[in-house]
Every structure is written in C-alpha cells, then in structure tokens.
Design an enzyme around this catalytic site. Structure first.
Site, mmCIF file in Angstrom:
data_model
loop_
_atom_site.group_PDB
_atom_site.id
_atom_site.type_symbol
_atom_site.label_atom_id
_atom_site.label_comp_id
_atom_site.label_asym_id
_atom_site.label_seq_id
_atom_site.Cartn_x
_atom_site.Cartn_y
_atom_site.Cartn_z
ATOM 1 N N SER A 147 83.853 -4.680 -46.740
ATOM 2 C CA SER A 147 83.114 -3.596 -47.407
ATOM 3 C C SER A 147 82.848 -4.018 -48.838
ATOM 4 C CB SER A 147 83.974 -2.331 -47.403
ATOM 5 O OG SER A 147 83.434 -1.374 -48.286
ATOM 6 N N TYR A 160 92.143 1.750 -48.478
ATOM 7 C CA TYR A 160 90.911 1.204 -47.891
ATOM 8 C C TYR A 160 90.470 -0.050 -48.650
ATOM 9 C CZ TYR A 160 86.112 1.158 -46.032
ATOM 10 O OH TYR A 160 84.929 0.794 -45.429
HETATM 11 N N1 NAD Z 1 79.637 3.351 -43.212
HETATM 12 C C1 NAD Z 1 79.874 2.828 -44.400
HETATM 13 O O1 NAD Z 1 79.392 3.314 -45.416
HETATM 14 C C2 NAD Z 1 80.700 1.562 -44.510
HETATM 15 C C3 NAD Z 1 80.607 0.812 -45.686
HETATM 16 C C4 NAD Z 1 81.329 -0.374 -45.793
HETATM 17 C C5 NAD Z 1 82.115 -0.796 -44.733
HETATM 18 N N2 NAD Z 1 82.199 -0.054 -43.602
HETATM 19 C C6 NAD Z 1 83.026 -0.567 -42.509
HETATM 20 O O2 NAD Z 1 82.211 -0.809 -41.392
HETATM 21 C C7 NAD Z 1 82.982 -0.725 -40.196
HETATM 22 C C8 NAD Z 1 82.290 0.180 -39.206
HETATM 23 O O3 NAD Z 1 82.178 1.464 -39.798
HETATM 24 P P1 NAD Z 1 81.107 2.553 -39.379
HETATM 25 O O4 NAD Z 1 80.578 3.109 -40.630
HETATM 26 O O5 NAD Z 1 80.190 2.017 -38.351
HETATM 27 O O6 NAD Z 1 82.102 3.646 -38.762
HETATM 28 P P2 NAD Z 1 82.020 4.625 -37.518
HETATM 29 O O7 NAD Z 1 83.050 5.659 -37.776
HETATM 30 O O8 NAD Z 1 80.633 5.054 -37.264
HETATM 31 O O9 NAD Z 1 82.486 3.682 -36.313
HETATM 32 C C9 NAD Z 1 83.779 3.154 -36.265
HETATM 33 C C10 NAD Z 1 84.194 3.035 -34.815
HETATM 34 O O10 NAD Z 1 85.517 2.476 -34.815
HETATM 35 C C11 NAD Z 1 86.287 3.153 -33.836
HETATM 36 N N3 NAD Z 1 87.709 3.064 -34.191
HETATM 37 C C12 NAD Z 1 88.370 3.735 -35.140
HETATM 38 N N4 NAD Z 1 89.666 3.404 -35.130
HETATM 39 C C13 NAD Z 1 89.810 2.471 -34.155
HETATM 40 C C14 NAD Z 1 90.904 1.745 -33.665
HETATM 41 N N5 NAD Z 1 92.137 1.916 -34.152
HETATM 42 N N6 NAD Z 1 90.694 0.868 -32.659
HETATM 43 C C15 NAD Z 1 89.472 0.712 -32.130
HETATM 44 N N7 NAD Z 1 88.386 1.378 -32.548
HETATM 45 C C16 NAD Z 1 88.560 2.250 -33.552
HETATM 46 C C17 NAD Z 1 85.783 4.584 -33.859
HETATM 47 O O11 NAD Z 1 86.085 5.251 -32.635
HETATM 48 C C18 NAD Z 1 84.287 4.372 -34.073
HETATM 49 O O12 NAD Z 1 83.594 4.281 -32.842
HETATM 50 C C19 NAD Z 1 84.350 -0.234 -40.638
HETATM 51 O O13 NAD Z 1 85.230 -1.333 -40.742
HETATM 52 C C20 NAD Z 1 84.093 0.378 -42.004
HETATM 53 O O14 NAD Z 1 85.220 0.372 -42.830
HETATM 54 C C21 NAD Z 1 81.510 1.121 -43.465
#
Ligand code: NAD
Length: 267
Positions: A147, A160
């Site tokens: 991130s 985080y």
């Molecule tokens: N959305 C943002 O703004 C953002 C920004 C930077 C980084 N990220 C990172 O991107 C990645 C994806 O995030 P996203 O925004 O698509 O989130 P999201 O919540 O849309 O999707 C995350 C998915 O991970 C699954 N999940 C959660 N805990 C889990 C576990 N213990 N084991 C297996 N699956 C699990 C959830 O069920 C969900 O389907 C994450 O690592 C997040 O930290 C997100």
C-alpha cells in the site's frame, strides 16, 4: 500491440480475490488465459467470482482460506497444484484494515488480526507459493499487495502501515532468494482505491483521501489489476524486487497548487 500471450495456461493463486482489486485481478488474469485459483475467506463472494469467470468461458476454481493460518495456506497451494498440475504464480493480495485507533488505545486483538492477515499472510503465501513454483521448475512470479501506507505513517493506522512496510521489505528479500530460479517477486502499492475494504465508511471520509492525490481521483480496481497482469507476464522478465506505486502520484510528495504565470496554456 501489447502481447500478453505468455500468460496463456499459467496457473495462479490470488488471495482476497472475492472482492475489490483481487476480484479485478482474477477476472483480468483469466481473460488473458490464466487458470485462476480464487482464494478468499468469504466463500459466497469467491464462488461468485469463479462463476463469473466460467460464464465467459475462462478457467477458475475456488478455495476458502484464512491467509493468517498456516494450514489453510498450505492447503490452498496444494489445491492449486492438485487441480491444475503446477503453480506458476501467487498474488498475496488479501488484506484488512481496522477502525482508526491511536497506538495507546489499540486492543492487541487488532494487532494480532491485522498483522496476521496483512503481514504473516503474505509471508505464508510466499513460503508455500515459492516452494510450489520451485517444484514446478519453470520459474514464475510472486506479487504482493502492499500500500501507499507502506511508505509512510498514517495516524490511527499503525498496524496497517507497519504491516504494509514489512511487505515491501519482504518482497525485496524474497526477490533476492528466488532470482536465480527465475521467480520474480514484486509488490504493488495502490493508493486509495474504490473497493469494498472501505465498508460502511462515509463517502465524505473516503473522498477526503482525494485531497492528497495529484491526479485528483481515487484508483479503480481495474487499474491495479492491469499492473498486476503486466508483472505476471513475460513483458516484465527483468523486473524483480521492485515496488510499483499505482496511486495517481500520491507518493511523489506534497501538493502545493503553485500558481502559474501563464495559466492560459491549459485553456
Ligand atoms: N482499497 C484501498 O484503498 C487499498 C489501498 C492500498 C492497499 N490496499 C490493499 O489491497 C488489498 C486488497 O484490498 P481491497 O481494497 O481489494 O479490499 P476488499 O475488502 O475489497 O477485498 C479484500 C478481500 O480479502 C478477503 N479477505 C479478508 N481477510 C482474509 C483472510 N484472512 N484470508 C483470505 N481472504 C481474506 C476479503 O473477504 C475480501 O474478499 C489489501 O491488501 C489492501 O490492504 C487497498
């Protein structure tokens, strides 16, 4: 023409692919000929992604996983190899946030859960993923979702941001350990992206992140997926140990909105 045909027939596991950017990656990878193991904690969401992928004639399978649990991650990788005969790549993408909390008020359950998924989960994915890719003897790729928060602190998000910083350094070490086996290991650092991770957060809170984005908007999940596809493909054969920010310029520095002497150039 950009040619992603090197992806055809590749077997990939994508964690957290029931939603958000993982879902976009799963569909994009499958559209480009990969066999995708959709691995997610949420079975309904994960199975729906598999259904969508199969509905357009592509290949995917679902396995439920909690990436913080070693036995689950081992089972997930074994499932990929048993189902498709090999493993070419893994995307360690699953991640969770938590309600903003200052460090001194943080319950240690938050620490264990969030670092368990966001840090330990990525380590486990590399541990078992790399082993299976090595046994498949054809090189491969590992992509870790960090991130923008991995580069800098964010008030209220200590667990985080420290976990995401760990993912960046872990990516570098893994790149060193597997380079001679032609396994490329890279991280993607998305900026704020329009996904379900924001849950019930008020829209104005999510929009407030735009103020720090030079491009003035949030990322679309597809923009992260396109970067992942590039990293997975043979278009990036010499790219390893790196971290790609996909954040509209956020990580480049501070927005100052300097006044131009000749603003008419933009008219
Ligand atoms: N959305 C943002 O703004 C953002 C920004 C930077 C980084 N990220 C990172 O991107 C990645 C994806 O995030 P996203 O925004 O698509 O989130 P999201 O919540 O849309 O999707 C995350 C998915 O991970 C699954 N999940 C959660 N805990 C889990 C576990 N213990 N084991 C297996 N699956 C699990 C959830 O069920 C969900 O389907 C994450 O690592 C997040 O930290 C997100």
């Amino acid at each position: 023409m950009t040619d992603f045909s090197s992806c055809i027939g590749k077997v990939v596991v994508i964690t957290g692919s029931g939603s958000g950017m993982g879902k976009a990656m799963a569909k994009t990878f499958a559209d480009n000929g990969m066999k995708v193991v959709v691995a997610d904690f949420n079975p309904e969401a994960g199975m729906k992604v598999v259904e969508d992928i199969k509905a357009v004639g592509n290949e995917a399978s679902f396995i439920q996983v909690d990436v913080s649990k070693e036995e689950d991650v081992k089972k997930m990788v074994d499932f990929a190899v048993e189902t498709y005969g090999k493993l070419d790549g893994i995307v360690n993408n699953a991640g969770i946030g938590y309600p903003e909390t200052p460090i001194h008020e943080t319950p240690m359950e938050y620490y264990d859960r969030v670092s368990g998924v966001d840090q330990r989960g990525v380590f486990l994915g590399i541990k078992y993923g790399a082993e299976a890719i090595l046994k498949s003897k054809n090189g491969g790729f590992i992509i870790n979702t960090s991130s923008n928060g991995g580069f800098q602190g964010t008030e209220g998000m200590a667990i985080y941001t420290m976990s995401k910083a760990a993912v960046i350094n872990l990516t570098k070490t893994a790149a060193l350990e597997y380079a001679k086996h032609n396994i490329r290991v890279n991280a993607i650092c998305p900026g704020t992206t329009k996904t379900e991770i924001w849950g019930m957060a008020p829209q104005e809170y999510i929009d407030s992140f735009c103020r720090n984005v030079p491009m003035g908007r949030l990322a679309e999940p597809q923009e992260i997926a396109n970067t992942a596809l590039f990293l997975a493909s043979d278009l990036a054969p010499y790219l390893t140990g790196t971290t790609i920010t996909v954040d509209g310029g956020t990580n480049s520095g501070h927005i100052r909105n300097v006044t131009w002497k000749n603003p008419e150039i933009d008219k």
